[in-house]
Design a protein around this motif. Structure first.
Motif, PDB file in Angstrom:
ATOM      1  N   ALA A  93      -8.907  -2.794  -2.888  1.00  0.00           N
ATOM      2  CA  ALA A  93      -8.275  -1.589  -3.431  1.00  0.00           C
ATOM      3  C   ALA A  93      -7.114  -1.163  -2.527  1.00  0.00           C
ATOM      4  O   ALA A  93      -6.033  -0.805  -3.007  1.00  0.00           O
ATOM      5  N   SER A  94      -7.348  -1.251  -1.196  1.00  0.00           N
ATOM      6  CA  SER A  94      -6.286  -0.873  -0.258  1.00  0.00           C
ATOM      7  C   SER A  94      -5.091  -1.802  -0.383  1.00  0.00           C
ATOM      8  O   SER A  94      -3.943  -1.359  -0.308  1.00  0.00           O
ATOM      9  N   PHE A  95      -5.349  -3.082  -0.546  1.00  0.00           N
ATOM     10  CA  PHE A  95      -4.240  -4.030  -0.672  1.00  0.00           C
ATOM     11  C   PHE A  95      -3.438  -3.779  -1.951  1.00  0.00           C
ATOM     12  O   PHE A  95      -2.222  -3.924  -1.967  1.00  0.00           O
ATOM     13  N   ASP A  96      -4.148  -3.368  -3.018  1.00  0.00           N
ATOM     14  CA  ASP A  96      -3.445  -3.044  -4.266  1.00  0.00           C
ATOM     15  C   ASP A  96      -2.479  -1.887  -4.044  1.00  0.00           C
ATOM     16  O   ASP A  96      -1.332  -1.946  -4.481  1.00  0.00           O
ATOM     17  N   SER A  97      -2.945  -0.828  -3.326  1.00  0.00           N
ATOM     18  CA  SER A  97      -2.063   0.316  -3.072  1.00  0.00           C
ATOM     19  C   SER A  97      -0.901  -0.079  -2.163  1.00  0.00           C
ATOM     20  O   SER A  97       0.216   0.373  -2.344  1.00  0.00           O
ATOM     21  N   LEU A  98      -1.195  -0.950  -1.175  1.00  0.00           N
ATOM     22  CA  LEU A  98      -0.142  -1.421  -0.264  1.00  0.00           C
ATOM     23  C   LEU A  98       0.927  -2.161  -1.062  1.00  0.00           C
ATOM     24  O   LEU A  98       2.133  -1.968  -0.864  1.00  0.00           O
ATOM     25  N   ASP A  99       0.466  -2.988  -1.988  1.00  0.00           N
ATOM     26  CA  ASP A  99       1.345  -3.757  -2.840  1.00  0.00           C
ATOM     27  C   ASP A  99       2.294  -2.834  -3.624  1.00  0.00           C
ATOM     28  O   ASP A  99       3.507  -3.033  -3.644  1.00  0.00           O
ATOM     29  N   GLU A 100       1.692  -1.786  -4.211  1.00  0.00           N
ATOM     30  CA  GLU A 100       2.466  -0.785  -4.965  1.00  0.00           C
ATOM     31  C   GLU A 100       3.519  -0.146  -4.066  1.00  0.00           C
ATOM     32  O   GLU A 100       4.685  -0.010  -4.425  1.00  0.00           O
ATOM     33  N   HIS A 101       3.063   0.233  -2.865  1.00  0.00           N
ATOM     34  CA  HIS A 101       3.914   0.939  -1.916  1.00  0.00           C
ATOM     35  C   HIS A 101       5.122   0.067  -1.534  1.00  0.00           C
ATOM     36  O   HIS A 101       6.252   0.524  -1.486  1.00  0.00           O
ATOM     37  N   LEU A 102       4.851  -1.219  -1.258  1.00  0.00           N
ATOM     38  CA  LEU A 102       5.927  -2.141  -0.887  1.00  0.00           C
ATOM     39  C   LEU A 102       6.961  -2.263  -2.005  1.00  0.00           C
ATOM     40  O   LEU A 102       8.166  -2.305  -1.761  1.00  0.00           O
ATOM     41  N   LYS A 103       6.453  -2.291  -3.247  1.00  0.00           N
ATOM     42  CA  LYS A 103       7.361  -2.387  -4.404  1.00  0.00           C
ATOM     43  C   LYS A 103       8.265  -1.169  -4.469  1.00  0.00           C
ATOM     44  O   LYS A 103       9.471  -1.275  -4.701  1.00  0.00           O
ATOM     45  N   GLU A 104       7.652   0.007  -4.228  1.00  0.00           N
ATOM     46  CA  GLU A 104       8.403   1.267  -4.245  1.00  0.00           C
ATOM     47  C   GLU A 104       9.522   1.236  -3.192  1.00  0.00           C
ATOM     48  O   GLU A 104      10.661   1.590  -3.467  1.00  0.00           O
ATOM     49  N   ILE A 105       9.146   0.794  -1.977  1.00  0.00           N
ATOM     50  CA  ILE A 105      10.124   0.755  -0.873  1.00  0.00           C
ATOM     51  C   ILE A 105      11.297  -0.151  -1.230  1.00  0.00           C
ATOM     52  O   ILE A 105      12.463   0.194  -1.064  1.00  0.00           O
TER      53      ILE A 105
END
Lengths: 112, 158
Positions: A93-105
């Protein structure tokens, strides 16, 4: 599986020398002397660590005469791995949010 | 504390222990076979007196045989490089399988006078695989436990 045996497993693993002994035994059985190689000053220290690993059920020791080769017992390690496995979902779940965050950046950078 | 110089690519460890005995006595226990036999190898591992040779002077040789718990004999041998009584002792652990191997282990022992007590700084450098040093440090520490016992015995006799 009782909590106690899991505690014993993790306590036995909480030492770098014991982990290096287990890593060696994963390649096959070995005697105290073989485990103390190539510098036998450590032979008594190794002997003490083997007692801890044996009490925790992580190894068994042969009964033949004095040589008593040690071998790895996989079961407690599997129990420990199964326990850790419960936390895989949390990580994923944490990696999924990290993935989202990286896309946003990255989106933000392109917009600059 | 200044670290002893190390050669390039060398690894090792330092072990510091304060012994409850004056420096001259700690030096003696390090350098005389009748004491060395009691602590080298630790309390569970015999290093018989008759296997010991200790020519404690620069260039002098030392050797010992350790009887291990599983009934084997492990030889040790080396050379004293520096002998500054009662302050500093530098000696080697040679490769007993190949005495011409230049990659010896070098032990530098410094004896610091603390009055009734002595601080021993034991530094070993060499070329063993990295993961061997934590085990060696622990082994040396068990030797020092036995050394402390020997010192206590000697002082009880006085």
């Amino acid at each position: 599986m009782g909590v106690d045996s899991l505690s014993n497993t993790f306590a036995a693993l909480a030492d770098p020398t014991r982990r290096s002994i287990l890593a060696r035994l994963a390649r096959g059985e070995a005697t105290v002397n073989e485990l103390a190689e190539p510098f036998p000053v450590s032979v008594q220290a190794v002997s003490k660590h083997l007692k801890v690993l044996e009490r925790a059920g992580l190894i068994t020791r042969g009964r033949t005469a004095q040589l008593r080769p040690s071998r790895l017992r996989g079961r407690p390690l599997k129990d420990a791995a199964d326990w850790l496995e419960h936390y895989r979902d949390v990580w994923e779940a944490s990696f999924d949010s990290l993935d989202e965050h990286l896309k946003e950046i990255q989106k933000g950078r392109k917009d600059d | 504390m200044t670290e002893p110089p190390t050669t390039e690519g060398a690894r090792g460890f330092t072990l510091i222990r304060v012994f409850d005995a004056p420096r001259e006595l700690v030096w003696e226990v390090f350098t005389k076979p009748e004491h060395f036999t009691h602590w080298f190898g630790g309390s569970d591992t015999a290093v018989p007196m008759e296997t010991l040779a200790m020519d404690v002077r620069p260039g002098g040789a030392w050797s010992a045989v350790m009887n291990t718990p599983d009934g084997r004999e492990l030889p040790f041998a080396g050379t004293y490089r520096e002998v500054v009584e009662p302050e500093r002792l530098v000696f080697t652990f040679d490769n007993t399988n190949d005495r011409s191997d230049p990659n010896v282990e070098v032990a530098t022992v410094t004896f610091n006078d603390l009055g009734d007590k002595t601080e021993v700084v034991f530094n070993q450098t060499g070329h063993l695989p990295e993961d061997v040093y934590p085990r060696t440090r622990e082994g040396t520490s068990t030797f020092f436990d036995a050394l402390a016992e020997r010192l206590a015995e000697l002082q009880a006799q006085v």
